[in-house]
Every structure is written in C-alpha cells, then in structure tokens.
Design a protein around this motif. Structure first.
Motif, PDB file in Angstrom:
ATOM      1  N   ASN A 152       0.839  -1.198   0.000  1.00 31.10           N
ATOM      2  CA  ASN A 152       0.000   0.000   0.000  1.00 31.10           C
ATOM      3  C   ASN A 152       0.875   1.250   0.000  1.00 31.10           C
ATOM      4  O   ASN A 152       2.067   1.200   0.314  1.00 31.10           O
ATOM      5  CB  ASN A 152      -0.930  -0.001   1.216  1.00 31.10           C
ATOM      6  CG  ASN A 152      -0.159  -0.022   2.536  1.00 31.10           C
ATOM      7  OD1 ASN A 152       0.967  -0.506   2.609  1.00 31.10           O
ATOM      8  ND2 ASN A 152      -0.774   0.474   3.593  1.00 31.10           N
ATOM      9  N   GLU A 211      -1.512   0.404  -6.415  1.00 27.61           N
ATOM     10  CA  GLU A 211      -2.523   1.451  -6.534  1.00 27.61           C
ATOM     11  C   GLU A 211      -2.117   2.517  -7.548  1.00 27.61           C
ATOM     12  O   GLU A 211      -2.963   3.242  -8.067  1.00 27.61           O
ATOM     13  CB  GLU A 211      -2.784   2.099  -5.182  1.00 27.61           C
ATOM     14  CG  GLU A 211      -3.457   1.186  -4.176  1.00 27.61           C
ATOM     15  CD  GLU A 211      -3.449   1.776  -2.787  1.00 27.61           C
ATOM     16  OE1 GLU A 211      -4.489   2.339  -2.387  1.00 27.61           O
ATOM     17  OE2 GLU A 211      -2.404   1.676  -2.096  1.00 27.61           O
ATOM     18  N   ARG A 248      -8.166   0.028  -5.657  1.00 26.09           N
ATOM     19  CA  ARG A 248      -7.998  -1.037  -6.648  1.00 26.09           C
ATOM     20  C   ARG A 248      -6.592  -1.015  -7.245  1.00 26.09           C
ATOM     21  O   ARG A 248      -6.064   0.051  -7.575  1.00 26.09           O
ATOM     22  CB  ARG A 248      -9.038  -0.859  -7.753  1.00 26.09           C
ATOM     23  CG  ARG A 248      -9.212  -2.063  -8.652  1.00 26.09           C
ATOM     24  CD  ARG A 248     -10.286  -1.791  -9.694  1.00 26.09           C
ATOM     25  NE  ARG A 248     -10.772  -3.023 -10.287  1.00 26.09           N
ATOM     26  CZ  ARG A 248     -11.189  -3.130 -11.533  1.00 26.09           C
ATOM     27  NH1 ARG A 248     -11.163  -2.062 -12.330  1.00 26.09           N
ATOM     28  NH2 ARG A 248     -11.641  -4.271 -12.000  1.00 26.09           N
ATOM     29  N   GLY A 249      -6.009  -2.187  -7.374  1.00 23.14           N
ATOM     30  CA  GLY A 249      -4.664  -2.279  -7.930  1.00 23.14           C
ATOM     31  C   GLY A 249      -4.660  -2.294  -9.448  1.00 23.14           C
ATOM     32  O   GLY A 249      -5.574  -2.825 -10.084  1.00 23.14           O
ATOM     33  N   THR A 280      -3.808  -9.592  -9.744  1.00 19.16           N
ATOM     34  CA  THR A 280      -3.731  -8.298  -9.060  1.00 19.16           C
ATOM     35  C   THR A 280      -4.662  -8.258  -7.857  1.00 19.16           C
ATOM     36  O   THR A 280      -4.282  -7.794  -6.774  1.00 19.16           O
ATOM     37  CB  THR A 280      -4.083  -7.155 -10.025  1.00 19.16           C
ATOM     38  OG1 THR A 280      -3.200  -7.195 -11.148  1.00 19.16           O
ATOM     39  CG2 THR A 280      -3.963  -5.801  -9.342  1.00 19.16           C
ATOM     40  N   MET A 305      -3.782  -7.610  -3.899  1.00 21.34           N
ATOM     41  CA  MET A 305      -4.400  -6.536  -3.124  1.00 21.34           C
ATOM     42  C   MET A 305      -5.173  -7.081  -1.929  1.00 21.34           C
ATOM     43  O   MET A 305      -5.252  -6.428  -0.878  1.00 21.34           O
ATOM     44  CB  MET A 305      -5.317  -5.692  -4.014  1.00 21.34           C
ATOM     45  CG  MET A 305      -4.600  -4.984  -5.159  1.00 21.34           C
ATOM     46  SD  MET A 305      -3.154  -4.019  -4.620  1.00 21.34           S
ATOM     47  CE  MET A 305      -3.964  -2.687  -3.727  1.00 21.34           C
ATOM     48  N   TYR A 359     -11.160  -1.418   1.902  1.00 27.80           N
ATOM     49  CA  TYR A 359     -10.890  -1.530   0.464  1.00 27.80           C
ATOM     50  C   TYR A 359     -11.958  -0.796  -0.337  1.00 27.80           C
ATOM     51  O   TYR A 359     -13.153  -0.874  -0.032  1.00 27.80           O
ATOM     52  CB  TYR A 359     -10.857  -3.001   0.039  1.00 27.80           C
ATOM     53  CG  TYR A 359     -10.582  -3.190  -1.442  1.00 27.80           C
ATOM     54  CD1 TYR A 359      -9.307  -3.010  -1.954  1.00 27.80           C
ATOM     55  CD2 TYR A 359     -11.613  -3.548  -2.317  1.00 27.80           C
ATOM     56  CE1 TYR A 359      -9.062  -3.173  -3.310  1.00 27.80           C
ATOM     57  CE2 TYR A 359     -11.366  -3.719  -3.667  1.00 27.80           C
ATOM     58  CZ  TYR A 359     -10.093  -3.526  -4.159  1.00 27.80           C
ATOM     59  OH  TYR A 359      -9.843  -3.692  -5.503  1.00 27.80           O
TER      60      TYR A 359
END
Length: 222
Positions: A39, A118, A129-130, A196, A200, A211
């Motif tokens: 993060n 991110e 969301r990645g 992904t 995450m 999230y």
C-alpha cells in the motif's frame, strides 16, 4: 557518501527516532528476484521500506525528483539515486511501458523491486484497486510477489508533505505469492485482474485498511 554508508546512517536515525516494528521479514527472499507489492499512504513509504530491508530495493520514481535545479535539486537527485530510485518519465505517453520494462530488467537481474499497485498515494488512507503492472511483472519474470503493508507512515507525514513527525511505524511482510500456475498468460486480462486482486487482498489483510473497488486516481479526480 556511499549508498551503504547512507543507508546505515539513515537506518540508525530512523531506528532511534521512530523505532519501526518489522513483522515477517523472513518472508523476503535473501537473494534472487522478488516483487515487493504494498500500500502507499505517504511520500516516505519507500524510505521506510528501504531502511528496514537488508537487501537493496529498487523503485520507479518520477524523473522530476532528479531533474531539479539548484542546490535543492542536486541534493534530491543524489539522495534518490543513492536510495535505489530509478527515474522514469511516467507522465509521457509511454511512461507506463517504460516503468514496466525497467521493473522487468531489474527482476531479470535478480534484484528486489518495490511497487505500489494502486499507482499513486491513497487520497484518504483507504486501499484502492490495484493496477495490473504487478501481475504483468510476476507473470513475465516468474518472480514471487511478497505483499507488504506500511502502517503508521501517514501519521509521520500526513498528506505526504511537511516535516516528518514522530509516530510509531510498522512494516509488515506477508508470505510470498507464487503465480507460476499462470505461466504464459501475461496477456490474458482476466488472469491479470485475478492476480492483481489476489495481491491486493493480501495487502488489505496485512494493513487492515478499508478496500475501495475504484482506482485511486479516479477518486482523486472526483
């Protein structure tokens, strides 16, 4: 001052002032390619991650960090260069491709590569969301992904600006994620999204953040 001497000096300073807690450091391979995906809550996340790691970690950073003029510009260029940042023009039309290829090259050389899926700092402390760059890298190179969480750095430097404050910091590493089962599928968008999202999900578990299923850039624009 050499990179090793700079890291030793800054590491001592950080340990004395912030006493960072490191959890799961044994999950990071001592050698070989590895992707560290976590993060991003404030500007100094990369600094803390680099200083608690035994290995050198390479990051992609905006080229404006090393192209400034005057004494301040030269100092920033020296500092970021010594800390393992690779400058890339991410605002250009091919910025994303250049960053991806740089990461791939470093991993193929057996380096540790740090990435924030991110794509930018969280605007409000939540996890967004990645983007699929992390999945492309692991599928192209076979490098394992070690998820990590930065906890408390947003209290050290709220908003990513101003002088750092003294606050407790925890850097938490999760177990390595192996995606070899998807070998050869780095062009499948459904696989890229699934990989992904798995990364995450682990980052969210480690950080305890709420999230948001939206890209952080869209949230900032709104």
């Amino acid at each position: 001052m050499s990179r090793i001497a700079l890291k030793a000096f800054l590491g001592l300073l950080v340990r004395v002032l912030f006493r960072p807690r490191v959890e799961g450091a044994e999950n990071v391979p001592a050698t070989g390619p590895v992707i560290l995906a976590g993060n991003h809550v404030t500007f100094i996340d990369s600094l803390f991650l680099a200083l608690v790691m035994k290995r050198q970690v390479f990051f992609i950073g905006k080229d404006e960090y090393v192209t400034g003029k005057g004494i301040k510009g030269r100092l920033m260029a020296w500092f970021f260069g010594m800390s393992g940042m690779i400058p890339v023009d991410r605002d250009g039309g091919h910025g994303g491709v250049a960053a991806l290829m740089t990461g791939r090259r470093l991993l193929e050389e057996g380096k540790a590569f740090g990435i924030y899926p991110e794509g930018t700092r969280s605007p409000d402390g939540r996890l967004y969301r990645g983007r699929t760059g992390v999945s492309r890298l692991t599928l192209m190179t076979g490098a394992p992904v070690v998820p990590f969480a930065m906890i408390g750095t947003d209290k050290v430097q709220p908003g990513g600006k101003g002088m750092p404050r003294i606050a407790p910091v925890t850097v938490r590493f999760g177990t390595p994620l192996d995606f070899s089962r998807y070998e050869g599928m780095d062009r499948d968008r459904y696989v890229l999204r699934a990989v992904t999202d798995e990364v995450m999900s682990e980052v969210m578990r480690l950080s305890g953040q709420e999230y948001v299923d939206m890209y952080a850039t869209k949230a900032k624009a709104a």
